[in-house]
Design a protein around this motif. Structure first.
Motif, short mmCIF file in Angstrom:
data_model
loop_
_atom_site.label_atom_id
_atom_site.label_comp_id
_atom_site.label_asym_id
_atom_site.label_seq_id
_atom_site.Cartn_x
_atom_site.Cartn_y
_atom_site.Cartn_z
N ASP A 126 -35.19 -44.73 -10.65
CA ASP A 126 -33.79 -44.34 -10.43
C ASP A 126 -33.74 -43.04 -9.64
OD1 ASP A 126 -33.03 -46.52 -11.88
OD2 ASP A 126 -32.69 -45.43 -13.74
N TYR A 127 -32.76 -42.98 -8.72
CA TYR A 127 -32.67 -41.77 -7.91
C TYR A 127 -31.22 -41.53 -7.50
CZ TYR A 127 -32.38 -44.76 -3.71
OH TYR A 127 -32.00 -45.67 -2.76
N ASN A 128 -30.97 -40.25 -7.22
CA ASN A 128 -29.71 -39.82 -6.63
C ASN A 128 -30.01 -39.38 -5.20
OD1 ASN A 128 -28.27 -39.99 -9.21
ND2 ASN A 128 -29.47 -38.17 -9.75
N LEU A 129 -29.09 -39.72 -4.29
CA LEU A 129 -29.33 -39.41 -2.88
C LEU A 129 -28.30 -38.41 -2.40
CD1 LEU A 129 -30.84 -39.94 -0.24
CD2 LEU A 129 -29.36 -41.94 0.13
N TRP A 130 -28.82 -37.25 -1.97
CA TRP A 130 -27.97 -36.19 -1.41
C TRP A 130 -28.22 -36.13 0.09
CZ3 TRP A 130 -25.07 -33.17 -4.95
CH2 TRP A 130 -25.40 -33.39 -6.29
N ILE A 131 -27.21 -36.57 0.88
CA ILE A 131 -27.33 -36.54 2.34
C ILE A 131 -26.45 -35.40 2.84
CG2 ILE A 131 -27.00 -37.80 4.48
CD1 ILE A 131 -27.24 -40.39 2.90
N ILE A 132 -27.08 -34.45 3.55
CA ILE A 132 -26.35 -33.26 3.99
C ILE A 132 -26.41 -33.19 5.52
CG2 ILE A 132 -26.07 -30.78 3.72
CD1 ILE A 132 -27.71 -31.00 1.14
N ASN A 133 -25.27 -33.47 6.14
CA ASN A 133 -25.16 -33.48 7.60
C ASN A 133 -24.79 -32.08 8.06
OD1 ASN A 133 -24.60 -33.99 10.29
ND2 ASN A 133 -22.59 -34.87 9.87
N ILE A 174 -22.62 -37.47 -0.05
CA ILE A 174 -22.71 -37.15 1.37
C ILE A 174 -21.90 -35.90 1.65
CG2 ILE A 174 -22.19 -37.92 3.72
CD1 ILE A 174 -22.57 -40.79 2.73
N ILE A 175 -22.55 -34.90 2.24
CA ILE A 175 -21.90 -33.63 2.52
C ILE A 175 -21.95 -33.38 4.02
CG2 ILE A 175 -21.99 -31.13 2.14
CD1 ILE A 175 -23.38 -31.71 -0.55
N HIS A 176 -20.79 -33.03 4.59
CA HIS A 176 -20.73 -32.67 6.01
C HIS A 176 -20.44 -31.17 6.11
CE1 HIS A 176 -20.66 -36.89 7.28
NE2 HIS A 176 -19.76 -37.11 6.32
N ASN A 177 -21.39 -30.42 6.62
CA ASN A 177 -21.15 -28.98 6.79
C ASN A 177 -20.15 -28.75 7.92
OD1 ASN A 177 -23.05 -28.45 4.83
ND2 ASN A 177 -24.71 -28.02 6.30
N ASP A 178 -19.29 -27.80 7.72
CA ASP A 178 -18.31 -27.47 8.77
C ASP A 178 -18.98 -26.79 9.96
OD1 ASP A 178 -16.25 -28.50 7.24
OD2 ASP A 178 -15.90 -26.59 6.21
N VAL A 179 -20.00 -25.98 9.68
CA VAL A 179 -20.74 -25.30 10.74
C VAL A 179 -22.23 -25.51 10.49
CG1 VAL A 179 -18.98 -23.54 11.16
CG2 VAL A 179 -20.78 -23.11 9.48
N ASN A 180 -22.98 -25.40 11.54
CA ASN A 180 -24.43 -25.57 11.40
C ASN A 180 -25.04 -24.35 10.73
OD1 ASN A 180 -27.31 -25.02 12.80
ND2 ASN A 180 -26.97 -27.22 12.56
N VAL A 181 -25.72 -24.57 9.58
CA VAL A 181 -26.31 -23.46 8.83
C VAL A 181 -27.83 -23.40 8.99
CG1 VAL A 181 -24.45 -23.48 7.14
CG2 VAL A 181 -26.50 -24.85 6.71
N GLY A 182 -28.41 -24.42 9.59
CA GLY A 182 -29.86 -24.44 9.77
C GLY A 182 -30.56 -25.22 8.66
N TYR A 183 -31.76 -25.63 8.98
CA TYR A 183 -32.51 -26.54 8.11
C TYR A 183 -32.72 -25.97 6.71
CZ TYR A 183 -36.40 -29.41 6.43
OH TYR A 183 -37.21 -30.22 5.69
N VAL A 184 -33.12 -24.71 6.60
CA VAL A 184 -33.50 -24.16 5.30
C VAL A 184 -32.28 -24.04 4.38
CG1 VAL A 184 -34.69 -22.28 4.11
CG2 VAL A 184 -35.37 -22.90 6.43
N GLN A 185 -31.16 -23.53 4.92
CA GLN A 185 -29.95 -23.44 4.08
C GLN A 185 -29.45 -24.83 3.71
OE1 GLN A 185 -26.73 -20.74 5.00
NE2 GLN A 185 -28.08 -19.43 6.25
N ASN A 186 -29.63 -25.79 4.60
CA ASN A 186 -29.22 -27.16 4.32
C ASN A 186 -30.00 -27.72 3.13
OD1 ASN A 186 -27.21 -28.82 5.33
ND2 ASN A 186 -28.64 -30.12 6.46
N ILE A 187 -31.32 -27.50 3.15
CA ILE A 187 -32.17 -27.94 2.04
C ILE A 187 -31.75 -27.23 0.76
CG2 ILE A 187 -34.51 -27.81 1.09
CD1 ILE A 187 -34.31 -30.04 3.00
N ASN A 188 -31.56 -25.93 0.84
CA ASN A 188 -31.22 -25.16 -0.36
C ASN A 188 -29.91 -25.60 -0.98
OD1 ASN A 188 -33.53 -23.63 -0.43
ND2 ASN A 188 -32.64 -21.82 0.55
N LYS A 189 -28.98 -26.02 -0.13
CA LYS A 189 -27.72 -26.52 -0.68
C LYS A 189 -27.99 -27.70 -1.60
CE LYS A 189 -23.99 -26.55 1.78
NZ LYS A 189 -22.92 -26.87 2.79
N GLY A 190 -28.85 -28.60 -1.15
CA GLY A 190 -29.20 -29.74 -1.98
C GLY A 190 -29.98 -29.34 -3.22
#
Length: 893
Positions: A272-279, A308-324
């Motif tokens: 079982d898994y949860n999927l967090w997709i962060i655009n 599914i999360i759509h960022n309003d502005v580009n925050v970069g790969y590391v912040q994107n991962i950290n959000k998840g």
């Protein structure tokens, strides 16, 4: 002198490590010894195998399994010290020194730039020869070198240093006790009380702390993959109630992203898994639409929650991962959008963490994952053999164990993290590492400093289109990597050293090599796979095997097996660079040997020789493999341990079959070995009866074999000469004042070296006009030599293709085969005949039969130098007889 010591009685040894791969070319051996037996002092030389008899190895020379590198060892007796190096068909003395060693004596062998220097009691004694090998390694075998000789006496303060000690260091520290913490000290065996080594082989754990996974598994991985004890057993209950949180950051790369998510949706019915997709504010509008459409599509059974999360502005790969990571509550799996995963990927990724909470990160194999890359280490690879991801992964899941290999850092393209570790040390450092590169290394190092382990899970392969998820920073990549590495080095000054140490040691090489071997051989099922089994001593059996392999290598898949002390060396020749696998004899059994051969799709076993193998075990392993096998009779090892049938009187035994006579002889030949000749022959007879074919190279050999084993069907196939031989014999050679006779090849006692030297003395004593030329070498002259009067000459080693011209250059009139035992074939006899030269031989073996058949020489009934001399004196007087025999060879082909 010492109250404590280790006592070696002969036939005992301690094995700490076969070779120290990180100690090469520059290192130091030191020890105190008190030997009680002499050893055989040999001449220093760059090649040959002078160290196989009469040695007292206090340090046995390990074998690296290649021709270009060597292990180093030291033999010590009451009469001196010798240093040997060891590789394929290569065990020469690089240093030999005659010196009296009667009581406790300190010996130091300092290797500097592949050259051994000898110190005795702190005094510099001698410089040895510089090795011609690419690398020479320090060995970790103490007390003996099976089967070539064991030290007898006492020893203490056995030390190995990782650098060449200076004369002052040797002299000033030889009497001092060490703490064990001295810089560069690798081994320090210090005995406080008398200690006797009781077993023939005592397996000791590594004195050095292992930096990575259990090396005993890695060193013979192709065996351990079939050993059930190396798998972590768990039931489905382990995953009951467990959910993984898959975090998938996205920035553009529509095609890669859609393919990645397709594999996530289709291949994850395992856990079982949860999927967090962060655009991360992808400019490509197709990304937004595709992700929104996912919400309305049927979800896989095991997908419990899609976010599914759509960022309003580009925050970069590391912040994107950290959000998840901050939103996630379970063990997270970071998955880049430029990956493709196989079935049951997530279960295999999180299983190690569920089993062991001290694991901080788990990374799979991939085509592009630096230290976890396959097939080539540290490279971006394409998928091999045009296979799909699932097809490649099927090899990893089937043939790799589910235990993790400790690696210094995880690789962030696909990495499971331990939620408990995140709770303790936090998420990635997005302030320091900005847009990306180095953030996972920093996190893994933080975990490592607290005692957690980052591992590679070897039973999983995930495809990675390297760089695809970093499209927004491709132009900045190099600058980012350089700047972020500076941050890592400031936080962890030894980071580069840790990574370089891992890449130099490369502990996962054997896993990659095993999968390469399985993969390439299962990808070519229409080619027959043949395993050639042979000894490691050189000579005719090796020559035959090489010629045979050259004939069939384009139609067959080729493997070779040879013994090396307590290991067997299996070489897979079906690659641009052959792959070598070391198989521990103690870990081989009927089951894993059969499974290994099946995995490599081996269809036929071609046995050229079993000398050096544990014979009874080999019989069992081969029979239980369920594969047809051929047995080629290159000598008489299958009849007697004295494989040339030379008895304890150093004479040919006339193929004695009486087991009582044979038993008495063997007890004198091999007093330390317990050999029951009746049982041995019964075992060989049973093994030969089960062979698909038993092949002999001559009728003479067949007839001798049938004296012992009457019910075995034996085929006769003579060897072929694959080198072009030119007829160079000329009648003019007989007009020389001195008759030039030649002995050809590598000539030891069984080949009649004593005959040669006795004959030389007879000729000198009677002042006969006969010159002796040894085209090759003898056990007494291993390199070129010429007597002062020029009547005796040893030319040294030669290449077969040069033999015809060498015979002509020395104006040879005839050749003598001086072997005092029955040769099963004799390549040199055939080569000389093809070159047109008449031959004298004793009335033994295949050469005598060949000369009788072609009437091209002379047969001497008694194998003595005096009988040979009588014939030579006659031929010298009647040289026309020599030419008559030569004429018989004119049309030989």
């Amino acid at each position: 002198m010492f109250q404590g010591y280790v006592d070696f009685h002969g036939q005992q040894r301690m094995i700490i490590k076969d070779l120290f791969w990180d100690l090469k070319n520059d290192f130091t051996y030191e020890f105190w010894v008190s030997p009680i037996q002499e050893h055989k002092l040999t001449r220093e030389t760059f090649d040959g195998v002078s160290g196989i008899e009469g040695q007292r190895y206090i340090i046995g020379a390990g074998h690296p399994g290649t021709d270009t590198e060597a292990g180093t060892g030291v033999s010590v007796g009451t009469n001196g010290v010798s240093v040997f190096e060891h590789s394929n068909n290569h065990l020469p003395a690089m240093l030999a020194c005659k010196v009296a060693i009667k009581n406790w004596t300190h010996i130091a062998i300092v290797y500097r730039d592949k050259t051994p220097y000898l110190y005795v009691n702190g005094n510099y004694i001698k410089k040895g020869r510089r090795s011609s090998k690419q690398n020479v390694y320090a060995s970790g075998q103490f007390g003996g070198f099976s089967p070539y000789g064991y030290f007898e006496g006492k020893a203490n303060h056995i030390r190995i240093w990782s650098y060449p000690r200076t004369h002052l260091q040797v002299r000033s520290h030889m009497d001092k006790q060490l703490t064990g913490d001295e810089q560069g000290l690798v081994i320090n065996l210090n005995y406080q009380q008398p200690t006797s080594v009781q077993m023939a082989i005592e397996e000791y754990k590594e004195i050095q702390q292992q930096r990575f996974l259990d090396q005993t598994i890695l060193n013979q991985y192709c065996l351990e993959a079939f050993n059930e004890t190396n798998y972590i057993k768990h039931s489905d209950a382990l995953f009951k109630g467990i959910q993984a949180d898959v975090i998938l950051p996205i920035y553009n790369n529509y095609e890669l992203t859609t393919k990645c998510l397709e594999t996530v949706f289709n291949n994850c019915e395992d856990v079982d898994y949860n999927l967090w997709i962060i655009n991360d504010a992808s400019p490509d509008k197709r990304i937004y639409s595709f992700l929104e459409d996912l919400k309305s599509k049927p979800a896989p059974k095991n997908l419990k929650k899609l976010t599914i999360i759509h960022n309003d502005v580009n925050v970069g790969y590391v912040q994107n991962i950290n959000k998840g990571l901050r939103l996630s509550k379970n063990h997270p799996i970071i998955l880049n959008s430029d990956t493709e995963i196989p079935p049951k990927c997530f279960q295999r990724l999180i299983q190690p963490i569920l089993v062991n909470d001290h694991i901080s990160s788990v990374t799979p194999f991939s085509n592009s994952a630096t230290i976890c890359s396959f097939p080539n280490f540290l490279e971006d690879n394409e998928l091999p053999y045009h296979m799909t991801v699932n097809e490649v992964d099927a090899y990893f899941s089937k043939y790799n164990i589910n235990k993790g290999v400790v690696i210094p850092t995880g690789v962030g393209f696909c990495m499971a993290l331990n939620r408990n570790v995140i709770n303790k040390i936090g998420v990635f450092d997005d302030k320091a590492f900005g847009k990306g590169y180095g953030e996972e290394n920093d996190w893994c190092m933080r975990a490592r400093t607290l005692g957690y382990k980052n591992i590679l899970i070897p039973n999983l392969f995930v495809y990675h289109k390297h760089g695809g998820s970093f499209g927004q920073i491709n132009n900045m990549k190099q600058e980012l990597m350089e700047n972020n590495l500076k941050i890592l080095l400031k936080r962890y000054p030894n980071y580069n050293e840790i990574i370089q140490d891992f890449t130099a040691f490369d502990p996962i090489k054997n896993i990659r090599n095993f999968i390469k071997s399985v993969m390439v051989n299962q990808q070519s099922p229409l080619k027959k796979g043949t395993l050639f089994i042979n000894h490691a001593m050189g000579g005719g059996a090796i020559h035959f095997q090489s010629n045979y392999i050259n004939k069939v290598k384009n139609e067959q898949r080729i493997f070779t097996l040879k013994p090396n002390n307590h290991e067997l060396i299996l070489t897979d020749h079906n690659h641009q660079i052959p792959i070598t696998h070391k198989l521990s004899i103690s870990k081989l059994n009927d089951t894993n040997f059969r499974q290994l051969l099946n995995a490599l799709h081996i269809d036929l076993i071609f046995i050229n020789h079993l000398l050096g193998y544990p014979t009874d075990k080999m019989f069992s392993w081969i029979k239980h493999a369920g594969i047809d096998y051929y047995f080629f009779v290159h000598d008489f090892h299958c009849l007697c341990p004295s494989f040339n049938l030379i008895n304890h009187n150093k004479q040919y035994c006339n193929a004695e079959t009486d087991p009582n006579v044979c038993q008495s002889c063997l007890e004198k030949l091999f007093p330390r070995e317990q050999i029951n000749i009746k049982s041995r022959r019964l075992a060989f007879e049973s093994f030969l009866k089960s062979a698909k074919k038993v092949i002999a190279p001559s009728e003479n050999t067949k007839n001798i074999l049938l004296k012992y084993y009457r019910d075995i069907k034996v085929e006769v196939h003579e060897h072929t000469i694959d080198v072009q031989i030119t007829r160079t014999y000329k009648e003019n050679f007989l007009k020389n004042k001195h008759l030039n006779i030649a002995f050809v090849g590598a000539i030891g006692p069984e080949k009649g070296s004593n005959i040669i030297y006795e004959l030389k003395d007879f000729i000198a004593k009677e002042h006969l006009p006969i010159n002796i030329k040894v085209i090759g070498f003898t056990d007494r002259h291993g390199k070129p030599y010429k007597s002062n009067d020029g009547k005796f000459e040893v030319t040294g080693s030669y290449k077969v293709e040069h033999l015809s011209q060498l015979l002509a250059d020395h104006q040879i009139a005839l050749v003598v085969n001086s072997s005092i035992c029955p040769e099963t074939y004799s390549y040199t006899t055939s080569e000389v005949m093809l070159a047109g030269y008449p031959i004298i031989t004793f009335n033994l073996g295949a050469p005598a039969d060949r000369i009788k058949k072609h009437q091209c020489g002379w047969i001497v009934d008694k194998a003595t130098s005096l009988d040979l001399l009588i014939l030579l004196k006659r031929l010298n007087e009647h040289r026309e007889e020599i030419n008559e025999k030569a004429e018989k060879l004119r049309n030989l082909s």
